[in-house]
Design a protein around this motif. Structure first.
Motif, PDB file in Angstrom:
ATOM      1  N   LEU A  10      39.190  54.607  27.509  1.00 50.54           N
ATOM      2  CA  LEU A  10      40.050  54.692  28.689  1.00 50.54           C
ATOM      3  C   LEU A  10      41.308  53.897  28.386  1.00 50.54           C
ATOM      4  CD1 LEU A  10      39.990  55.906  31.545  1.00 50.54           C
ATOM      5  CD2 LEU A  10      39.042  53.767  32.352  1.00 50.54           C
ATOM      6  N   ILE A  11      42.421  54.599  28.198  1.00 48.50           N
ATOM      7  CA  ILE A  11      43.648  53.956  27.746  1.00 48.50           C
ATOM      8  C   ILE A  11      44.764  54.166  28.763  1.00 48.50           C
ATOM      9  CG2 ILE A  11      45.378  53.890  25.892  1.00 48.50           C
ATOM     10  CD1 ILE A  11      42.170  55.481  25.030  1.00 48.50           C
ATOM     11  N   PRO A  12      45.248  53.078  29.381  1.00 48.29           N
ATOM     12  CA  PRO A  12      46.371  53.207  30.309  1.00 48.29           C
ATOM     13  C   PRO A  12      47.689  53.259  29.526  1.00 48.29           C
ATOM     14  CG  PRO A  12      45.605  50.940  30.280  1.00 48.29           C
ATOM     15  CD  PRO A  12      44.714  51.729  29.351  1.00 48.29           C
ATOM     16  N   LYS A  13      48.603  54.072  30.004  1.00 47.92           N
ATOM     17  CA  LYS A  13      49.911  54.182  29.357  1.00 47.92           C
ATOM     18  C   LYS A  13      50.985  54.143  30.441  1.00 47.92           C
ATOM     19  CE  LYS A  13      48.337  56.628  25.341  1.00 47.92           C
ATOM     20  NZ  LYS A  13      48.945  56.870  24.083  1.00 47.92           N
ATOM     21  N   ARG A  14      51.937  53.281  30.274  1.00 43.39           N
ATOM     22  CA  ARG A  14      53.046  53.121  31.212  1.00 43.39           C
ATOM     23  C   ARG A  14      54.287  53.772  30.635  1.00 43.39           C
ATOM     24  NH1 ARG A  14      55.600  53.080  35.713  1.00 43.39           N
ATOM     25  NH2 ARG A  14      57.275  51.604  35.908  1.00 43.39           N
ATOM     26  N   ASN A  15      54.924  54.615  31.431  1.00 45.45           N
ATOM     27  CA  ASN A  15      56.205  55.202  31.059  1.00 45.45           C
ATOM     28  C   ASN A  15      57.288  54.317  31.669  1.00 45.45           C
ATOM     29  OD1 ASN A  15      58.577  56.641  30.836  1.00 45.45           O
ATOM     30  ND2 ASN A  15      57.704  58.585  31.489  1.00 45.45           N
ATOM     31  N   CYS A  24      50.846  53.869  36.127  1.00 40.73           N
ATOM     32  CA  CYS A  24      50.543  54.239  34.755  1.00 40.73           C
ATOM     33  C   CYS A  24      49.730  55.524  34.739  1.00 40.73           C
ATOM     34  CB  CYS A  24      49.789  53.129  34.013  1.00 40.73           C
ATOM     35  SG  CYS A  24      48.128  52.828  34.607  1.00 40.73           S
ATOM     36  N   LYS A  25      49.600  56.085  33.557  1.00 43.70           N
ATOM     37  CA  LYS A  25      48.719  57.230  33.340  1.00 43.70           C
ATOM     38  C   LYS A  25      47.486  56.716  32.613  1.00 43.70           C
ATOM     39  CE  LYS A  25      52.281  60.747  33.053  1.00 43.70           C
ATOM     40  NZ  LYS A  25      52.765  61.907  32.330  1.00 43.70           N
ATOM     41  N   LEU A  26      46.375  57.406  32.816  1.00 43.34           N
ATOM     42  CA  LEU A  26      45.162  57.048  32.094  1.00 43.34           C
ATOM     43  C   LEU A  26      44.800  58.172  31.142  1.00 43.34           C
ATOM     44  CD1 LEU A  26      42.928  55.536  34.915  1.00 43.34           C
ATOM     45  CD2 LEU A  26      44.008  54.332  33.022  1.00 43.34           C
ATOM     46  N   TRP A  27      44.649  57.824  29.906  1.00 43.88           N
ATOM     47  CA  TRP A  27      44.221  58.770  28.899  1.00 43.88           C
ATOM     48  C   TRP A  27      42.732  58.522  28.688  1.00 43.88           C
ATOM     49  CZ3 TRP A  27      44.100  57.799  23.121  1.00 43.88           C
ATOM     50  CH2 TRP A  27      43.730  58.954  22.430  1.00 43.88           C
ATOM     51  N   VAL A  28      41.928  59.568  28.855  1.00 46.68           N
ATOM     52  CA  VAL A  28      40.480  59.454  28.707  1.00 46.68           C
ATOM     53  C   VAL A  28      40.068  60.138  27.411  1.00 46.68           C
ATOM     54  CG1 VAL A  28      38.238  60.001  29.714  1.00 46.68           C
ATOM     55  CG2 VAL A  28      40.169  59.439  31.201  1.00 46.68           C
ATOM     56  N   LYS A  29      39.481  59.365  26.539  1.00 45.99           N
ATOM     57  CA  LYS A  29      38.936  59.899  25.298  1.00 45.99           C
ATOM     58  C   LYS A  29      37.435  60.084  25.543  1.00 45.99           C
ATOM     59  CE  LYS A  29      39.159  59.247  20.358  1.00 45.99           C
ATOM     60  NZ  LYS A  29      39.597  58.371  19.275  1.00 45.99           N
ATOM     61  N   LYS A  56      51.195  44.889  26.605  1.00 44.92           N
ATOM     62  CA  LYS A  56      50.428  46.122  26.436  1.00 44.92           C
ATOM     63  C   LYS A  56      49.354  46.224  27.526  1.00 44.92           C
ATOM     64  CE  LYS A  56      47.771  48.699  23.076  1.00 44.92           C
ATOM     65  NZ  LYS A  56      47.270  48.797  21.721  1.00 44.92           N
ATOM     66  N   LEU A  57      49.194  47.429  28.101  1.00 46.98           N
ATOM     67  CA  LEU A  57      48.173  47.658  29.107  1.00 46.98           C
ATOM     68  C   LEU A  57      46.829  47.903  28.445  1.00 46.98           C
ATOM     69  CD1 LEU A  57      50.051  50.076  31.545  1.00 46.98           C
ATOM     70  CD2 LEU A  57      49.752  47.611  31.778  1.00 46.98           C
ATOM     71  N   TYR A  58      45.765  47.447  29.099  1.00 46.34           N
ATOM     72  CA  TYR A  58      44.411  47.713  28.625  1.00 46.34           C
ATOM     73  C   TYR A  58      43.472  47.731  29.817  1.00 46.34           C
ATOM     74  CZ  TYR A  58      43.623  42.631  28.994  1.00 46.34           C
ATOM     75  OH  TYR A  58      43.504  41.348  29.446  1.00 46.34           O
ATOM     76  N   VAL A  59      42.268  48.257  29.615  1.00 49.91           N
ATOM     77  CA  VAL A  59      41.262  48.323  30.680  1.00 49.91           C
ATOM     78  C   VAL A  59      40.088  47.448  30.277  1.00 49.91           C
ATOM     79  CG1 VAL A  59      39.766  49.822  32.045  1.00 49.91           C
ATOM     80  CG2 VAL A  59      41.951  50.690  31.209  1.00 49.91           C
ATOM     81  N   LYS A  60      39.634  46.622  31.218  1.00 49.86           N
ATOM     82  CA  LYS A  60      38.477  45.771  30.969  1.00 49.86           C
ATOM     83  C   LYS A  60      37.501  45.897  32.123  1.00 49.86           C
ATOM     84  CE  LYS A  60      39.677  41.372  33.094  1.00 49.86           C
ATOM     85  NZ  LYS A  60      38.516  40.596  33.447  1.00 49.86           N
TER      86      LYS A  60
END
Length: 95
Positions: A10-15, A24-29, A56-60
């Motif tokens: 689960l990777i957050p990405k900020r534009n 942000c957007k969340l990219w789900v692998k 850098k954004l991250y999910v915990k």
């Protein structure tokens, strides 16, 4: 400091050009996230999107558990407060 459990897949990405209301957007692998979810106990999990010192954004995982003694103490204090008449009610008394 408690250990951080990072959420796999689960990777957050900020534009940076996005408006303020688009956090942000969340990219789900799926190949990583689904096994990660299946490894957890229970039907739900609390997670937090964080920003590292480097920006850098991250999910915990949110592993916060309140101290049960403090929760009980607050419950008693809240019950006592709720049992007290409010000033507004006291002012309405006809005597």
């Amino acid at each position: 400091m408690a250990d951080i459990t990072f959420v796999d897949g689960l990777i957050p990405k900020r534009n940076d050009n996005a408006p303020d209301y688009a956090i942000c957007k969340l990219w789900v692998k799926k190949s990583e996230f689904i096994p990660f979810l299946n490894s957890l106990e229970g039907d739900s999990a609390n997670m937090e999107i964080m920003r590292s010192k480097a920006g850098k954004l991250y999910v915990k995982m949110d592993t916060f558990e309140p101290d049960q003694a403090e929760v009980a103490k607050q419950g008693i204090a809240n019950a006592r407060q709720a049992a007290k008449p409010t000033q507004e009610l006291e002012d309405d008394l006809p005597f």
